[in-house]
Design a protein around this motif. Structure first.
Motif, PDB file in Angstrom:
ATOM      1  N   UNK A 263     -84.253 -39.520  16.045  1.00 13.12           N
ATOM      2  CA  UNK A 263     -84.584 -40.178  14.778  1.00 13.12           C
ATOM      3  C   UNK A 263     -85.532 -39.337  13.931  1.00 13.12           C
ATOM      4  N   UNK A 264     -86.456 -38.634  14.574  1.00 12.92           N
ATOM      5  CA  UNK A 264     -87.476 -37.913  13.812  1.00 12.92           C
ATOM      6  C   UNK A 264     -86.985 -36.563  13.305  1.00 12.92           C
ATOM      7  N   UNK A 265     -86.576 -35.664  14.205  1.00 10.12           N
ATOM      8  CA  UNK A 265     -86.152 -34.329  13.764  1.00 10.12           C
ATOM      9  C   UNK A 265     -84.638 -34.180  13.750  1.00 10.12           C
ATOM     10  N   UNK A 266     -83.914 -35.230  14.169  1.00 12.08           N
ATOM     11  CA  UNK A 266     -82.456 -35.170  14.106  1.00 12.08           C
ATOM     12  C   UNK A 266     -81.855 -34.227  15.124  1.00 12.08           C
ATOM     13  N   UNK A 267     -82.298 -34.313  16.354  1.00 15.33           N
ATOM     14  CA  UNK A 267     -81.858 -33.399  17.402  1.00 15.33           C
ATOM     15  C   UNK A 267     -80.367 -33.536  17.698  1.00 15.33           C
ATOM     16  N   UNK A 268     -79.654 -32.399  17.697  1.00 15.32           N
ATOM     17  CA  UNK A 268     -78.266 -32.371  18.128  1.00 15.32           C
ATOM     18  C   UNK A 268     -78.192 -32.042  19.610  1.00 15.32           C
ATOM     19  N   UNK A 269     -77.082 -32.378  20.260  1.00 20.39           N
ATOM     20  CA  UNK A 269     -76.923 -32.108  21.692  1.00 20.39           C
ATOM     21  C   UNK A 269     -75.590 -31.422  21.966  1.00 20.39           C
ATOM     22  N   UNK A 270     -75.643 -30.332  22.717  1.00 21.46           N
ATOM     23  CA  UNK A 270     -74.436 -29.714  23.265  1.00 21.46           C
ATOM     24  C   UNK A 270     -74.560 -29.860  24.779  1.00 21.46           C
TER      25      UNK A 270
END
Length: 327
Positions: A200-207
């Protein structure tokens, strides 16, 4: 193939991607590696993952040769590498996340992959002996030099990721946009709880990697461990010790029955389960055989079968749903 954004970043990546850990330059031939990449690309996969440590650089060399041979337009796919472990050198300067190794490792990855830039460059593990500030500056400098487009982390803690973002914000630098953690039915805490706020805060993406828990979630280990199975490899003893326990094998047996009940198999169901998580940008697939990859590429078709009722049945089998903090 569905495409998802890499967190808040604009880069669209295929919901399934292809990684080369263990296989390229090690387990399979060049021709098989080429066939796998072509199958992946022609199926809509646009993200290919690699690392300096994979086969001590040989994995990147194989992928680079394939990319040159097939001649795909560079704007049609994204490619990544990772820095930390080195490519086989044992000297102190040949590994880590200090400025010297980051710069030299990036240049080596570009040479082996035969590309002008990396779409994503991962810090493969946190480096406890190097200040995070030095690492953030080093990755930013690679970005400014046009050698990388995005950078991220792999198996970092939420605290370390947020520290990197605070440093980047303080100095107006490019921060990490993506994390590459292990995520599957048996390994959930980090993705589902530890990172819950930073989506929510930094918009982390995940692979995410290892959707099948190194093959355990295919059911093949329920009949014993054969010499050619992945978890029999010496470098994966740590995974075998963690995963090949009676409790997990019992869960897998029940999951196999559930998969048959809904009209699929456990392999596809396990991958589809990862895809159900909206915070997952892409699920990394690995394969040593073309038929294996073709089979797993059908996993998105199983997502609609994972209804609320089915997901509840899965939770009742797993009994490992992470507890969310009460604040």
């Amino acid at each position: 193939m569905e495409y998802r954004k890499l967190g808040k970043a604009g880069l669209p990546v295929s919901q399934l991607s292809f990684g080369t850990w263990i296989t390229f330059g090690n387990q399979i031939s060049y021709e098989t590696a080429k066939e796998l990449m072509v199958i992946a690309y022609e199926s809509g996969i646009n993200f290919f993952d690699n690392a300096e440590i994979y086969a001590n650089g040989r994995s990147e060399e194989v992928m680079g040769s394939i990319l040159k041979e097939v001649g795909w337009s560079r704007d049609s796919y994204a490619i990544s590498s990772k820095v930390f472990f080195g490519s086989g050198g044992k000297l102190p300067t040949q590994r880590g996340l200090h400025r010297k190794h980051i710069r030299e490792a990036c240049d080596d990855a570009l040479r082996r992959l035969q590309v002008d830039y990396l779409d994503i460059y991962f810090c493969h593990r946190p480096d406890k002996s190097t200040p995070i500030e030095e690492t953030v500056w080093s990755m930013h400098q690679l970005f400014m030099a046009g050698k990388i487009l995005y950078w991220g982390t792999s198996e970092w803690s939420a605290q370390e990721i947020m520290e990197a973002h605070m440093i980047a914000a303080r100095h107006n630098l490019i921060g990490p946009v993506v994390e590459q953690p292990q995520y599957n039915m048996l390994h959930r805490q980090k993705v589902e709880v530890e990172f819950s706020q930073i989506y929510k805060t930094v918009g982390l993406g995940l692979t995410t990697w290892s959707p099948l828990a190194s093959g355990l979630l295919t059911g093949k280990y329920n009949n014993g461990i054969k010499e050619n199975y992945r978890l029999k490899r010496a470098e994966l003893n740590w995974l075998a010790e963690r995963n090949l326990v009676e409790e997990n094998l019992t869960k897998v047996s029940e999951l196999l029955n559930l998969a048959r009940e809904i009209g699929t198999d456990l392999t596809r169901m396990a991958i589809a389960w990862c895809l159900k998580n909206p915070n997952v940008s892409t699920v990394l697939l690995g394969a040593s055989k073309p038929e294996q990859l073709k089979h797993n590429l059908k996993a998105p078709d199983v997502v609609p079968l994972l209804t609320e009722e089915v997901m509840e049945k899965i939770e009742n089998i797993l009994k490992n749903k992470p507890i969310q903090p009460m604040f």
